[in-house]
Design a protein around this motif. Structure first.
Motif, PDB file in Angstrom:
ATOM      1  N   HIS A 285       0.845  -1.195   0.000  1.00 16.70           N
ATOM      2  CA  HIS A 285       0.000   0.000   0.000  1.00 16.70           C
ATOM      3  C   HIS A 285       0.883   1.249   0.000  1.00 16.70           C
ATOM      4  O   HIS A 285       1.977   1.240   0.567  1.00 16.70           O
ATOM      5  CB  HIS A 285      -0.905   0.014   1.231  1.00 16.70           C
ATOM      6  CG  HIS A 285      -1.968  -1.044   1.196  1.00 16.70           C
ATOM      7  ND1 HIS A 285      -1.713  -2.356   1.491  1.00 16.70           N
ATOM      8  CD2 HIS A 285      -3.293  -0.964   0.875  1.00 16.70           C
ATOM      9  CE1 HIS A 285      -2.832  -3.061   1.352  1.00 16.70           C
ATOM     10  NE2 HIS A 285      -3.805  -2.245   0.982  1.00 16.70           N
TER      11      HIS A 285
ATOM     12  N   SER B  98       9.554  -2.564   4.583  1.00 14.76           N
ATOM     13  CA  SER B  98       9.174  -1.181   4.266  1.00 14.76           C
ATOM     14  C   SER B  98       9.690  -0.176   5.287  1.00 14.76           C
ATOM     15  O   SER B  98       9.885   0.995   4.960  1.00 14.76           O
ATOM     16  CB  SER B  98       7.650  -1.079   4.198  1.00 14.76           C
ATOM     17  OG  SER B  98       7.154  -2.068   3.326  1.00 14.76           O
TER      18      SER B  98
ATOM     19  N   ARG C 227       5.996   3.118  -0.266  1.00 15.19           N
ATOM     20  CA  ARG C 227       5.774   1.959   0.605  1.00 15.19           C
ATOM     21  C   ARG C 227       6.240   2.233   2.023  1.00 15.19           C
ATOM     22  O   ARG C 227       6.032   1.442   2.922  1.00 15.19           O
ATOM     23  CB  ARG C 227       6.663   0.836   0.054  1.00 15.19           C
ATOM     24  CG  ARG C 227       6.020  -0.429  -0.316  1.00 15.19           C
ATOM     25  CD  ARG C 227       7.135  -1.315  -0.819  1.00 15.19           C
ATOM     26  NE  ARG C 227       7.781  -2.010   0.292  1.00 15.19           N
ATOM     27  CZ  ARG C 227       8.931  -2.650   0.184  1.00 15.19           C
ATOM     28  NH1 ARG C 227       9.584  -2.670  -0.968  1.00 15.19           N
ATOM     29  NH2 ARG C 227       9.438  -3.271   1.232  1.00 15.19           N
TER      30      ARG C 227
ATOM     31  N   THR D 233       1.381  -7.648  10.433  1.00 15.32           N
ATOM     32  CA  THR D 233       1.238  -6.443   9.602  1.00 15.32           C
ATOM     33  C   THR D 233       0.454  -6.762   8.335  1.00 15.32           C
ATOM     34  O   THR D 233      -0.448  -6.022   7.942  1.00 15.32           O
ATOM     35  CB  THR D 233       2.640  -5.910   9.218  1.00 15.32           C
ATOM     36  OG1 THR D 233       3.378  -5.720  10.412  1.00 15.32           O
ATOM     37  CG2 THR D 233       2.580  -4.614   8.462  1.00 15.32           C
TER      38      THR D 233
HETATM   39  O1  C5P Z   1       7.452  -4.456   4.224  1.00 11.39           O
HETATM   40  P1  C5P Z   1       7.025  -5.376   5.308  1.00 11.39           P
HETATM   41  O2  C5P Z   1       7.660  -6.736   5.191  1.00 11.39           O
HETATM   42  O3  C5P Z   1       7.185  -4.804   6.673  1.00 11.39           O
HETATM   43  O4  C5P Z   1       5.475  -5.569   5.103  1.00 11.39           O
HETATM   44  C1  C5P Z   1       4.758  -6.625   5.686  1.00 11.39           C
HETATM   45  C2  C5P Z   1       3.408  -6.701   5.011  1.00 11.39           C
HETATM   46  O5  C5P Z   1       2.635  -5.527   5.315  1.00 11.39           O
HETATM   47  C3  C5P Z   1       3.473  -6.718   3.499  1.00 11.39           C
HETATM   48  O6  C5P Z   1       3.615  -8.037   3.035  1.00 11.39           O
HETATM   49  C4  C5P Z   1       2.151  -6.112   3.101  1.00 11.39           C
HETATM   50  O7  C5P Z   1       1.123  -7.069   3.187  1.00 11.39           O
HETATM   51  C5  C5P Z   1       1.901  -5.091   4.192  1.00 11.39           C
HETATM   52  N1  C5P Z   1       2.332  -3.737   3.791  1.00 11.39           N
HETATM   53  C6  C5P Z   1       1.615  -3.042   2.855  1.00 11.39           C
HETATM   54  N2  C5P Z   1       2.013  -1.789   2.474  1.00 11.39           N
HETATM   55  C7  C5P Z   1       3.085  -1.200   3.047  1.00 11.39           C
HETATM   56  C8  C5P Z   1       3.825  -1.884   4.034  1.00 11.39           C
HETATM   57  C9  C5P Z   1       3.428  -3.155   4.389  1.00 11.39           C
HETATM   58  O8  C5P Z   1       0.619  -3.531   2.328  1.00 11.39           O
HETATM   59  N3  C5P Z   1       3.441   0.035   2.679  1.00 11.39           N
END
Ligand code: C5P
Length: 293
Positions: free
Chosen positions: A24, A134, A150, A177
């Motif tokens: 997202h 992220s 992100r 998350t």
């Molecule tokens: O980047 P990270 O591994 O911390 O993200 C974990 C999950 O959180 C991702 O797989 C996604 O489903 C969601 N996410 C997202 N948009 C972001 C950050 C995380 O949808 N900007």
């Protein structure tokens, strides 16, 4: 070599859209806390590296610190790397919206880059960090910052004025998350509304900052996490009873409130502890001038 890995909080988080890559787009103002994990890098006689973590559940190969070590040793193939014992001492609760894993990864990237003399630039570390998670780029950069995309597009902001922070989460609650983001509905998404917060920080205006938190709409993910976990509603209400304005950090379940006065913060922390929550009384890190006083 000892490297500090501070927790992060989202002073504001708006999710603005869903992306093709499954992530997202967001706008978020981030800050670091004194609550920290520590990474210790110690020379060992044997070649290669070994990883230990103070929390057995986080000692596996999926720990981001393990993945950083594996990745960096792979890309430096052919070079003889000094043997290192990597120990991670956890204090930041996991799966709590506090970026603990991301901060550990950032500490490992910086620490091993230096320990192994890899000479990776900050840009290269940021690129690797973005692949890992992220929040890793923010954890590499630190300070008060606006994150977009992100979470990897970062714009430094003036340091948030020093505050005590009361941090609380329901005992034993961990949120994924991916699951919280996955429960977002199109109606939750919209244009960013962080103007008041950013102005408050730019103008160092504590009253406006207070207004931002009093508004109670700091984080898009809060309603989603709360609808899945009603215990969070109770935690928020108990926080409000302490006369502080709570906000959820990241994808939760941690809630925090900023507080100017130590004794007020301590009283709120005690009340939340007595109500059965896991509580930390810590402080914001960016306003270094205050910390030197
Ligand atoms: O980047 P990270 O591994 O911390 O993200 C974990 C999950 O959180 C991702 O797989 C996604 O489903 C969601 N996410 C997202 N948009 C972001 C950050 C995380 O949808 N900007």
């Amino acid at each position: 070599m000892k490297i500090r890995a501070p927790a992060k909080i989202n002073l504001g988080l708006n999710i603005t859209g869903r992306r093709q890559d499954g992530y997202h787009d967001l706008h978020s103002v981030m800050e670091q806390l004194s609550l920290s994990d520590y990474l210790l890098l110690q020379p060992q006689r044997e070649r290669g590296w070994r990883f230990f973590c103070s929390e057995p559940a986080l000692s596996g190969k999926d720990n981001l610190v393990y993945r950083v070590a594996a990745y960096l040793s792979k890309i430096s193939k052919g070079r003889e790397l000094p043997g290192v014992r990597i120990s991670l001492y956890k204090s930041i609760p996991r799966a709590a919206g506090l970026g603990g894993g991301s901060s550990d990864a950032a500490a490992a990237l910086k620490g091993l880059n230096s320990f192994w003399d890899l000479k990776l630039s900050s840009e290269e570390l940021m690129e690797i960090g973005t692949i890992l998670g992220s929040d890793v780029p923010y954890c590499l950069q630190g300070g008060t910052a606006l994150a977009r995309g992100r979470g990897e597009k970062l714009e430094p902001l003036p340091a948030l004025p020093f505050h005590w922070v009361v941090l609380a989460l329901p005992l034993g609650m961990h949120l994924s998350t991916a699951e919280v983001y996955g429960a977002l509905k199109p109606a939750h998404l919209g244009s960013p509304r962080l103007g008041t917060l950013i102005t408050a920080i730019r103008d160092q205006n504590r009253e406006l900052l207070h207004e931002w938190f009093a508004g109670g709409m700091t984080n898009t993910l809060e309603v989603v996490a709360m609808s899945k976990h009603p215990r969070l509603q109770l935690l928020k209400e108990q926080f409000i009873h302490t006369d502080l304005y709570p906000a959820m950090s990241g994808s939760g379940p941690s809630f925090f409130a900023l507080c100017k006065n130590f004794f007020t913060a301590r009283a709120a922390a005690s009340a939340l502890h007595e109500a059965g929550h896991r509580v930390f009384l810590c402080w914001t890190l960016s306003d270094l001038s205050k910390q030197k006083e």
